[in-house]
Design an enzyme around this catalytic site. Sequence first.
Site, short mmCIF file in Angstrom:
data_model
loop_
_atom_site.label_atom_id
_atom_site.label_comp_id
_atom_site.label_asym_id
_atom_site.label_seq_id
_atom_site.Cartn_x
_atom_site.Cartn_y
_atom_site.Cartn_z
N ASP A 8 0.82 -1.21 0.00
CA ASP A 8 0.00 0.00 0.00
C ASP A 8 0.86 1.27 0.00
O ASP A 8 1.60 1.52 0.95
CB ASP A 8 -0.91 0.02 1.24
CG ASP A 8 -1.72 -1.26 1.39
OD1 ASP A 8 -1.13 -2.34 1.37
OD2 ASP A 8 -2.95 -1.16 1.56
N GLU A 39 -4.47 2.06 -3.42
CA GLU A 39 -5.77 2.53 -2.90
C GLU A 39 -5.64 3.64 -1.85
O GLU A 39 -6.62 4.28 -1.52
CB GLU A 39 -6.56 1.36 -2.32
CG GLU A 39 -5.91 0.77 -1.08
CD GLU A 39 -6.93 0.21 -0.09
OE1 GLU A 39 -8.11 0.10 -0.41
OE2 GLU A 39 -6.49 -0.11 1.04
N ASN A 40 -4.42 3.82 -1.29
CA ASN A 40 -4.22 4.88 -0.30
C ASN A 40 -3.27 5.97 -0.82
O ASN A 40 -2.76 6.77 -0.04
CB ASN A 40 -3.61 4.31 0.99
CG ASN A 40 -4.42 3.19 1.59
OD1 ASN A 40 -3.95 2.06 1.71
ND2 ASN A 40 -5.65 3.47 1.96
N ASN A 67 -10.29 -1.81 -0.16
CA ASN A 67 -11.48 -1.22 0.42
C ASN A 67 -11.56 0.29 0.21
O ASN A 67 -12.62 0.89 0.37
CB ASN A 67 -11.56 -1.54 1.93
CG ASN A 67 -10.29 -1.19 2.65
OD1 ASN A 67 -9.19 -1.56 2.22
ND2 ASN A 67 -10.39 -0.49 3.76
N HIS A 68 -10.43 0.94 -0.16
CA HIS A 68 -10.47 2.38 -0.44
C HIS A 68 -10.43 2.70 -1.92
O HIS A 68 -10.26 3.86 -2.31
CB HIS A 68 -9.29 3.08 0.26
CG HIS A 68 -9.42 3.11 1.76
ND1 HIS A 68 -10.40 3.82 2.40
CD2 HIS A 68 -8.72 2.48 2.74
CE1 HIS A 68 -10.30 3.65 3.71
NE2 HIS A 68 -9.29 2.83 3.94
N HIS A 178 -0.67 -2.64 6.17
CA HIS A 178 0.38 -1.62 6.14
C HIS A 178 1.63 -2.00 6.94
O HIS A 178 2.60 -1.25 6.94
CB HIS A 178 -0.13 -0.25 6.63
CG HIS A 178 -1.12 0.37 5.71
ND1 HIS A 178 -1.43 1.71 5.73
CD2 HIS A 178 -1.88 -0.16 4.72
CE1 HIS A 178 -2.35 1.98 4.82
NE2 HIS A 178 -2.64 0.85 4.19
FE FE2 Z 1 -6.98 -1.35 2.52
#
Ligand code: FE2
Length: 270
Positions: A8, A39-40, A67-68, A178
Amino acid sequence: MIIGFIGDIVGRPGRKIIKENLSKLRVEFNIDFIVANGENASHGFGLTTKNCDELLKSGIDIITGGNHSFDKRADMEALLKTDSVLRPDNYPLGVSGSGLAIKEVNGEKIAVLNLMGQYGMPIVENPFNWAKEKITYIQEQNVKNIIIDFHAEATSEKRVIMMMFKGIVSSIFGTHTHVGTDDLTICEGTSYVSDVGLTGCRDNVIGMDSTVPIKKATTGLGGHFDVPNNCKSILQLIVVYLNDGKAIDAFKIKVYDNGQRVITKAFIEK
Ligand code: FE2
């Protein structure tokens, strides 16, 4: 084929350390193809078209999600129309985009399958059954190099994917928590790590300024998590050597913003 995988990427510090190092690492280790979870990447939540473009120019070939993925909704809807950005494949039917890309690299096909776990995550289809079907489909396309980004909270779900698909796919990379785990292994020609770990700020709470997380933990009162402007950062990259679809060697390289490097070799099960 030599592939690279980055977990991530969190906010500007993550993008910055990639911009400063990734092209050089790609040349140094002869990496043919790099996948990263993005995604982050845009201030910790989602991915903008501008930041995506910057990451692709920095040496990343495919960006996966989790999920993001849809936090920057309009940008993501546009990005999913390109062939460089994936979202978890097991989102319910009707959600835009796809979680599978099949590319050709130096005359060899490679498939990237992005899946999301169920524990503590938005509603998705059963990732284990979904993976079985999709991997059968990929094999029917005569693709031997198959890599999975399994974006999940629970290590147990990641281990289930490993036990189901060792000897079948080339590499399984866990993402989302993470925090990198120390279990990089090659088993029956499949490389596996429970979590690659973030690329971004390393001196706080999972890449986010620790003020709000500490307040939330101590008082129960929430707030918006923010990526710090100034921090100590890290780039975490896994490099895997593939031969005829089988992982034969792998290592993890951690690059710190002061230039220090730590390299850890994979344990190879015999
Ligand atoms: Fe995530």
